[in-house]
Design a protein around this motif. Structure first.
Motif, PDB file in Angstrom:
ATOM      1  N   THR A   7       0.946  -0.969   0.141  1.00  0.00           N
ATOM      2  CA  THR A   7       0.528  -0.025  -0.118  1.00  0.00           C
ATOM      3  C   THR A   7       0.524   1.733   0.142  1.00  0.00           C
ATOM      4  O   THR A   7       1.816   0.888   1.515  1.00  0.00           O
ATOM      5  CB  THR A   7      -0.659   0.362   0.944  1.00  0.00           C
ATOM      6  OG1 THR A   7      -1.284  -1.391   1.428  1.00  0.00           O
ATOM      7  CG2 THR A   7      -1.969   1.365   1.354  1.00  0.00           C
ATOM      8  N   THR A   8       1.023   2.273  -1.017  1.00  0.00           N
ATOM      9  CA  THR A   8       1.093   3.326  -1.508  1.00  0.00           C
ATOM     10  C   THR A   8       0.140   4.808  -0.954  1.00  0.00           C
ATOM     11  O   THR A   8      -0.367   4.840  -1.661  1.00  0.00           O
ATOM     12  CB  THR A   8       2.313   3.285  -2.732  1.00  0.00           C
ATOM     13  OG1 THR A   8       2.681   2.735  -2.333  1.00  0.00           O
ATOM     14  CG2 THR A   8       2.247   4.553  -2.675  1.00  0.00           C
ATOM     15  N   TRP A  10      -0.150   8.540  -0.962  1.00  0.00           N
ATOM     16  CA  TRP A  10       0.218  10.250  -2.061  1.00  0.00           C
ATOM     17  C   TRP A  10      -0.842  10.942  -1.389  1.00  0.00           C
ATOM     18  O   TRP A  10      -1.603  11.140  -1.705  1.00  0.00           O
ATOM     19  CB  TRP A  10       0.831   9.623  -2.694  1.00  0.00           C
ATOM     20  CG  TRP A  10       0.859  11.059  -3.475  1.00  0.00           C
ATOM     21  CD1 TRP A  10       2.586  11.593  -2.891  1.00  0.00           C
ATOM     22  CD2 TRP A  10       1.779  11.661  -4.606  1.00  0.00           C
ATOM     23  NE1 TRP A  10       2.887  12.464  -3.747  1.00  0.00           N
ATOM     24  CE2 TRP A  10       2.561  12.247  -5.513  1.00  0.00           C
ATOM     25  CE3 TRP A  10       0.712  10.508  -6.228  1.00  0.00           C
ATOM     26  CZ2 TRP A  10       3.177  13.135  -6.185  1.00  0.00           C
ATOM     27  CZ3 TRP A  10       1.272  11.664  -7.103  1.00  0.00           C
ATOM     28  CH2 TRP A  10       2.097  12.081  -7.505  1.00  0.00           C
ATOM     29  N   LEU A  25       7.006   8.388  -4.268  1.00  0.00           N
ATOM     30  CA  LEU A  25       7.403   6.451  -4.518  1.00  0.00           C
ATOM     31  C   LEU A  25       6.326   6.445  -5.338  1.00  0.00           C
ATOM     32  O   LEU A  25       5.840   5.106  -5.131  1.00  0.00           O
ATOM     33  CB  LEU A  25       6.453   6.324  -2.535  1.00  0.00           C
ATOM     34  CG  LEU A  25       7.665   6.705  -1.435  1.00  0.00           C
ATOM     35  CD1 LEU A  25       7.488   6.288  -0.285  1.00  0.00           C
ATOM     36  CD2 LEU A  25       8.749   6.345  -1.866  1.00  0.00           C
ATOM     37  N   PHE A  26       4.881   7.019  -5.109  1.00  0.00           N
ATOM     38  CA  PHE A  26       3.913   6.420  -6.345  1.00  0.00           C
ATOM     39  C   PHE A  26       4.869   6.461  -7.919  1.00  0.00           C
ATOM     40  O   PHE A  26       6.104   7.689  -7.905  1.00  0.00           O
ATOM     41  CB  PHE A  26       3.178   7.913  -6.178  1.00  0.00           C
ATOM     42  CG  PHE A  26       2.589   7.465  -7.111  1.00  0.00           C
ATOM     43  CD1 PHE A  26       0.514   7.287  -6.176  1.00  0.00           C
ATOM     44  CD2 PHE A  26       1.322   7.502  -8.277  1.00  0.00           C
ATOM     45  CE1 PHE A  26      -0.391   6.621  -6.269  1.00  0.00           C
ATOM     46  CE2 PHE A  26       0.237   7.240  -8.782  1.00  0.00           C
ATOM     47  CZ  PHE A  26      -0.596   6.414  -7.581  1.00  0.00           C
ATOM     48  N   LEU A 152       6.211  -0.472  -7.461  1.00  0.00           N
ATOM     49  CA  LEU A 152       6.457  -0.288  -6.181  1.00  0.00           C
ATOM     50  C   LEU A 152       7.558   0.107  -6.114  1.00  0.00           C
ATOM     51  O   LEU A 152       8.617   0.016  -7.167  1.00  0.00           O
ATOM     52  CB  LEU A 152       7.572  -2.789  -5.585  1.00  0.00           C
ATOM     53  CG  LEU A 152       5.712  -3.656  -6.403  1.00  0.00           C
ATOM     54  CD1 LEU A 152       6.571  -4.984  -5.788  1.00  0.00           C
ATOM     55  CD2 LEU A 152       4.609  -3.488  -5.066  1.00  0.00           C
ATOM     56  N   PRO A 153       7.460   0.834  -4.470  1.00  0.00           N
ATOM     57  CA  PRO A 153       8.446   1.789  -4.404  1.00  0.00           C
ATOM     58  C   PRO A 153       9.639   0.950  -4.581  1.00  0.00           C
ATOM     59  O   PRO A 153      11.002   2.097  -4.817  1.00  0.00           O
ATOM     60  CB  PRO A 153       7.866   1.780  -3.034  1.00  0.00           C
ATOM     61  CG  PRO A 153       6.186   2.257  -3.268  1.00  0.00           C
ATOM     62  CD  PRO A 153       6.572   0.406  -3.643  1.00  0.00           C
ATOM     63  N   GLU A 196      -4.875   6.849  -2.808  1.00  0.00           N
ATOM     64  CA  GLU A 196      -3.395   5.123  -2.375  1.00  0.00           C
ATOM     65  C   GLU A 196      -3.631   4.544  -3.246  1.00  0.00           C
ATOM     66  O   GLU A 196      -4.465   4.066  -4.531  1.00  0.00           O
ATOM     67  CB  GLU A 196      -4.882   5.130  -1.299  1.00  0.00           C
ATOM     68  CG  GLU A 196      -4.923   3.755  -1.052  1.00  0.00           C
ATOM     69  CD  GLU A 196      -6.113   2.211  -0.016  1.00  0.00           C
ATOM     70  OE1 GLU A 196      -6.162   3.202   1.340  1.00  0.00           O
ATOM     71  OE2 GLU A 196      -6.209   1.864  -0.711  1.00  0.00           O
ATOM     72  N   LYS A 198      -2.495   0.748  -3.914  1.00  0.00           N
ATOM     73  CA  LYS A 198      -3.170  -0.556  -3.004  1.00  0.00           C
ATOM     74  C   LYS A 198      -3.032  -2.159  -4.613  1.00  0.00           C
ATOM     75  O   LYS A 198      -3.712  -1.951  -4.726  1.00  0.00           O
ATOM     76  CB  LYS A 198      -4.472  -1.266  -2.179  1.00  0.00           C
ATOM     77  CG  LYS A 198      -4.217  -2.259  -1.714  1.00  0.00           C
ATOM     78  CD  LYS A 198      -5.231  -2.477  -1.110  1.00  0.00           C
ATOM     79  CE  LYS A 198      -6.580  -2.731  -1.477  1.00  0.00           C
ATOM     80  NZ  LYS A 198      -7.533  -2.499  -0.666  1.00  0.00           N
ATOM     81  N   CYS A 231      11.872  -3.864   2.545  1.00  0.00           N
ATOM     82  CA  CYS A 231      12.240  -2.585   2.129  1.00  0.00           C
ATOM     83  C   CYS A 231      12.692  -0.964   2.810  1.00  0.00           C
ATOM     84  O   CYS A 231      12.141  -1.127   3.755  1.00  0.00           O
ATOM     85  CB  CYS A 231      10.763  -2.060   0.671  1.00  0.00           C
ATOM     86  SG  CYS A 231      10.967  -1.135   0.087  1.00  0.00           S
ATOM     87  N   ALA A 234       9.488   1.395   3.313  1.00  0.00           N
ATOM     88  CA  ALA A 234       7.835   1.133   4.137  1.00  0.00           C
ATOM     89  C   ALA A 234       8.096   1.129   5.657  1.00  0.00           C
ATOM     90  O   ALA A 234       9.387   0.974   5.971  1.00  0.00           O
ATOM     91  CB  ALA A 234       7.884  -0.623   3.903  1.00  0.00           C
TER      92      ALA A 234
END
Length: 565
Positions: A7-8, A10, A25-26, A152-153, A196, A198, A231, A234
Motif C-alpha cells: 500500500t502506497t 500519496w 514513491l508513487f 512497487l517503490p 492510495e 494498493k 524495503c 516502507a
C-alpha cells in the motif's frame, strides 16, 4: 494461501491533476495515465484460476477468472472515448489485452460497482461516469507479473517482493494480481484527501502434493527462496500468519517463533494472528518462515460461507440454451443481494424467460435494470435487486438463442467455444464468518484486525461460462481450393500441351513392342565386349579381308587417274 499487499499513500488529491508533478514513491508511469485520462478511481485484476468459495471461504480480494477492469472517471463529457483511450494505455502498461475491452464488452453498472473511495452521494449515484468490462479468456503469465512489480517503490529485488518467484507462483492452483487506486482521507477529520495505490497478489498452493500427505510449508519450499532484506522506504514491514487452528488437529508449530500474537475480533468471530516484524528476523541470516505439522492432513467437511453462488449452462443443441445461477444463503437471517450479469450480444437473451425462484416459489425483484444488446455494438446488461431468504437456495434462470456470426468473427479455435464473463453478486453481511477482506474505511491490513463494524460489504464472482455457437466447417474452403486448383492444373496442362508441342507422323510398323524391345536388349548384351574375341586374334586379318583391301586400292587408283585426265 499467501496474500501480499503493498500500500502506497500519496498526500495529493487525485482530483487535482496539476499536483501530480513531483513523484516520490508513487509510480510516475501510472500517475501520468491517471491524470491524462481523468481517472478518479481504478480497479484492475488479472486472475488465473477459480476461487472456490464453498471450500476456501472468502478471499482478501475477490476477482473473476481473466481480466477485470472498472473505472470511475471525473465528471466530463466524452467518457466513452476516454475509456477507449484508457484501456489502450493500460494494455501497454500492464502487458495485457485490455485494448479488446471495446463497446461490445463494456457496460455501465448502476448499483453493483459504487466508488470504494471518497465520493459524494450525488456522484456515486450517477452511473454515467463508471465503466466496467472483463476479458474472461485472458491468460495471466509472467509478462503480467513483471510490469506489476515495477510499480512497487522498492522494486522486485528487495523486501517481500523478492519472494515473488514467477516460476513457483504460477505453479499454484490460483493466483491473482490486483491494482487498486482510490481517494482516501489524510486524517481522521477527512479534511484533505490523499491518493492510495494498493497492489495485491494472492496465491493458493497445495503443499500436500509433494510432502507425503503433510501440510508442511516454508518460504523455501513455496517460493524457492528466503527473505533476505526489507524495503527501507516502507513504514510498516510485517508478516501475519493465521494460527487460529494451531491447537486443533492437525497441530503445527511455527519456526521461528513470532514476535507476538494478536486476537482479532470481527462481529463475534475470534481469530489468532501471529505477527512477525521482518527487521527482527533478518540478522544474522535470512528469514525462512516455516510451519511443521505433527500429523498428516485429514479431510473433513468445512463450514460453508454465509453466501456463495454457482452458475452453469443448461439446454442442448446449438440453437437455444439457458443459464442457471444458484445463490446459497446459509445464514439464519434474510439478506438483500444485487445480481449483475453481462451477456455477449451473440447470445440473444429472452427477458420474458427470466425467473427468480426460491423453494418453488417465484420471487419478484425489488429493482430491475435491463439494457438489451445491439448486434456488434454492446452486450446485454442485467441488474436485479432481490431478497435471499434464510437457509435457502435461490435460483435465477433465463433462456437465450444462439446467433449466427460472420465467418470473419470466429476466433482461430472456433470449436473451443465462446466465454461468458462471470456474474457478480453484491451484498452486505451481518456476520464476518470466513471474511478476510480489509474494510473500505482502512488502508492497511493490520487496521482491519481491530474492525468493530457490524456489517461487511461482500462482492463475489461466479464461474465463467463456455458456450458453443453454430460453427461452419472451416476445412471446406481448403477442400474447395484444392479441388479447384487440381481441375485448373489438369485443364491448363492439357491445353498447354496441345498449343506448344510439335506433332509428327510415325510409321506404326516401325514401332517396337515389349517383346521386340526385350530381344534387342538381350542382343546388345551378346554383342558386349565380354563376348567378343581376343585382341590377338583380331590383329591377324583373314585372306578374304586382304583381297577386299587390294581391290579397294585398285579402284581408288583408277579414280585418281580419271581425275588427272
Amino acid at each position: 494461501m499467501f496474500h501480499f499487499q503493498f500500500t502506497t499513500v500519496w498526500n495529493v488529491s487525485i482530483d487535482k491533476p496539476e499536483s501530480f508533478q513531483h513523484y516520490h514513491l508513487f509510480p510516475k508511469s501510472l500517475g501520468d495515465v491517471l491524470t491524462t485520462y481523468k481517472v478518479k478511481e481504478l480497479h484492475l485484476s488479472q486472475t488465473q484460476g477459480l476461487w472456490k468459495h464453498e471450500k476456501w471461504g472468502y478471499p482478501p480480494e475477490d476477482a473473476p477468472p481473466g481480466d477485470e477492469l472498472w473505472v470511475w472517471f471525473q465528471p466530463h463529457s466524452g467518457v466513452d472515448q476516454t475509456w477507449a483511450d484508457l484501456v489502450n494505455a493500460l494494455s501497454g502498461l500492464f502487458c495485457a489485452s485490455l485494448n479488446f475491452m471495446d463497446s461490445k464488452s463494456t457496460v455501465q453498472p448502476r448499483w453493483s460497482f459504487r466508488p470504494a473511495g471518497l465520493a459524494s452521494e450525488f456522484y456515486s449515484a450517477n452511473s454515467r461516469f463508471v465503466r466496467y468490462s472483463t476479458l474472461p479468456r485472458e491468460v495471466v503469465c509472467t509478462e503480467n507479473l513483471t510490469p506489476w512489480k515495477k510499480l512497487l517503490p522498492c522494486g522486485s529485488k528487495i523486501g517481500l517482493a523478492s519472494l515473488l518467484n514467477s516460476v513457483k507462483i504460477y505453479d499454484g492452483f490460483y493466483h491473482s494480481l490486483g491494482v487498486h487506486v482510490r481517494s482516501v482521507c489524510q486524517d481522521t477529520q477527512c479534511l484533505t484527501p490523499a491518493t492510495e495505490l494498493k497492489q495485491t497478489l494472492t496465491v493458493v498452493y497445495d503443499p500436500t502434493t509433494n510432502k507425503n500427505g503433510k501440510q508442511d510449508w516454508s518460504f523455501q519450499s513455496m517460493f524457492d527462496r528466503t527473505l533476505q532484506s526489507q524495503c527501507p522506504l516502507a513504514d510498516t514491514r510485517k508478516i501475519y500468519v493465521d494460527v487460529t487452528t494451531q491447537e486443533t488437529l492437525p497441530k503445527f508449530s511455527l519456526s521461528p517463533v513470532p514476535d507476538f500474537v494478536l486476537n482479532q475480533k470481527r462481529s463475534g468471530e475470534e481469530r489468532k494472528i501471529a505477527v512477525y516484524q521482518i527487521g527482527n528476523h533478518l540478522s544474522p541470516s535470512s528469514l525462512n518462515l516455516k510451519a511443521m505439522y505433527e500429523e498428516k492432513l485429514t479431510f473433513s467437511n468445512s463450514s460453508l460461507p454465509p453466501v456463495y453462488a454457482n452458475r452453469f449452462v443448461t439446454g442442448y443443441g446449438l440453437e437455444r440454451g439457458g443459464v442457471t445461477c444458484m445463490i446459497y444463503n446459509t445464514m439464519s437471517s434474510n439478506t438483500t443481494v444485487i445480481f449483475m450479469e453481462t451477456v455477449p450480444w451473440f447470445l440473444r437473451v429472452y427477458f420474458s424467460s427470466l425467473r427468480i425462484e426460491n423453494d418453488g416459489k417465484e420471487i419478484k425483484p425489488y429493482k430491475i435494470n435491463f439494457i438489451p444488446a445491439k448486434d456488434r455494438a454492446n452486450p446485454y446488461q442485467m441488474e436485479l435487486v432481490f431478497r435471499l431468504f434464510a437457509n435457502s437456495v435461490t435460483k435465477i434462470t433465463y433462456s437465450f438463442e444462439r446467433a449466427f456470426l460472420k465467418w470473419t468473427e470466429y476466433p482461430p479455435d472456433a470449436n473451443h467455444g465462446f466465454y461468458v464473463s462471470s456474474a457478480v453478486v453484491s451484498t452486505v453481511l451481518p456476520v464476518a464468518s470466513q471474511y478476510t477482506a480489509t474494510s473500505q474505511s482502512v488502508s492497511l491490513l493490520e487496521e482491519s484486525f481491530s474492525d468493530s463494524s457490524s456489517s461487511f460489504f461482500l462482492r463475489l464472482h461466479t464461474e465463467t461460462l463456455l458456450v458453443s455457437l453454430p460453427t461452419p466447417d472451416f476445412s471446406m474452403p481448403y477442400n474447395v481450393i484444392c479441388l479447384a486448383c487440381t481441375v485448373v492444373a489438369i485443364a491448363f496442362g492439357s491445353l498447354h500441351n496441345l498449343t506448344t508441342r510439335d506433332f509428327t507422323a510415325s510409321d506404326p510398323s516401325k514401332r517396337k513392342g515389349l517383346v521386340a524391345k526385350l530381344k534387342s536388349f538381350f542382343k546388345k548384351e551378346k554383342e558386349s565386349p565380354e563376348n567378343k574375341p581376343d585382341s590377338k586374334e583380331e590383329e591377324i586379318p583373314s585372306q578374304k579381308d586382304k583381297d577386299n583391301s587390294k581391290s579397294e586400292e585398285k579402284d581408288s587408283k583408277k579414280k585418281d587417274g580419271n581425275s588427272e585426265t
